[in-house]
Design a protein around this motif. Structure first.
Motif, mmCIF file in Angstrom:
data_model
loop_
_atom_site.group_PDB
_atom_site.id
_atom_site.type_symbol
_atom_site.label_atom_id
_atom_site.label_comp_id
_atom_site.label_asym_id
_atom_site.label_seq_id
_atom_site.Cartn_x
_atom_site.Cartn_y
_atom_site.Cartn_z
ATOM 1 N N LEU A 30 -1.685 59.379 35.603
ATOM 2 C CA LEU A 30 -2.780 58.776 36.375
ATOM 3 C C LEU A 30 -4.147 59.166 35.824
ATOM 4 O O LEU A 30 -5.121 58.435 36.020
ATOM 5 N N VAL A 31 -4.234 60.304 35.144
ATOM 6 C CA VAL A 31 -5.514 60.721 34.566
ATOM 7 C C VAL A 31 -6.041 59.610 33.660
ATOM 8 O O VAL A 31 -7.185 59.161 33.801
ATOM 9 N N ALA A 32 -5.216 59.147 32.733
ATOM 10 C CA ALA A 32 -5.633 58.087 31.802
ATOM 11 C C ALA A 32 -5.898 56.775 32.524
ATOM 12 O O ALA A 32 -6.811 56.029 32.138
ATOM 13 N N GLU A 33 -5.138 56.478 33.568
ATOM 14 C CA GLU A 33 -5.347 55.233 34.316
ATOM 15 C C GLU A 33 -6.724 55.188 34.966
ATOM 16 O O GLU A 33 -7.228 54.108 35.272
ATOM 17 N N HIS A 34 -7.331 56.345 35.161
ATOM 18 C CA HIS A 34 -8.665 56.419 35.767
ATOM 19 C C HIS A 34 -9.729 56.769 34.731
ATOM 20 O O HIS A 34 -10.820 57.217 35.074
ATOM 21 N N GLY A 35 -9.398 56.558 33.454
ATOM 22 C CA GLY A 35 -10.365 56.745 32.381
ATOM 23 C C GLY A 35 -10.497 58.177 31.899
ATOM 24 O O GLY A 35 -11.340 58.471 31.053
ATOM 25 N N GLY A 36 -9.679 59.078 32.423
ATOM 26 C CA GLY A 36 -9.772 60.480 32.053
ATOM 27 C C GLY A 36 -8.886 60.833 30.877
ATOM 28 O O GLY A 36 -8.141 60.000 30.354
ATOM 29 N N LEU A 54 -9.426 68.976 31.872
ATOM 30 C CA LEU A 54 -9.460 67.533 32.101
ATOM 31 C C LEU A 54 -10.883 67.014 31.941
ATOM 32 O O LEU A 54 -11.845 67.684 32.330
ATOM 33 N N ARG A 55 -11.020 65.806 31.406
ATOM 34 C CA ARG A 55 -12.331 65.179 31.266
ATOM 35 C C ARG A 55 -12.273 63.773 31.843
ATOM 36 O O ARG A 55 -11.327 63.025 31.579
ATOM 37 N N PHE A 56 -13.273 63.442 32.642
ATOM 38 C CA PHE A 56 -13.425 62.098 33.194
ATOM 39 C C PHE A 56 -14.797 61.573 32.796
ATOM 40 O O PHE A 56 -15.755 62.351 32.700
#
Length: 68
Positions: A30-36, A54-56
């Motif tokens: 889900l991190v990548a799904e939210h641009g993170g 983590l980076r967003f």
């Protein structure tokens, strides 16, 4: 828009390592799904301590991840 970088330290009871591993398999994508991005992911030998960097791209992206 300002990027958000987080360091997350997780302490998992030994009896919960398998459940936590299964949870991570569902949540970390889900991190990548939210641009993170997961910049770093470190785990000790028995799986009871983990550290994530983590980076967003924005606070909005991070909040969207948290709400998911």
């Amino acid at each position: 828009m300002m990027a958000v970088t987080l360091t997350v330290l997780l302490k998992i009871p030994l009896r919960g390592v398998a459940d936590f591993t299964a949870y991570e398999a569902r949540v970390l994508p889900l991190v990548a799904e939210h641009g993170g991005a997961i910049e770093r992911r470190l785990r000790n030998g028995d799986g009871t301590v983990e550290c994530h960097l983590l980076r967003f791209p924005s606070s909005e992206a991070f909040e969207s991840f948290r709400a998911d």
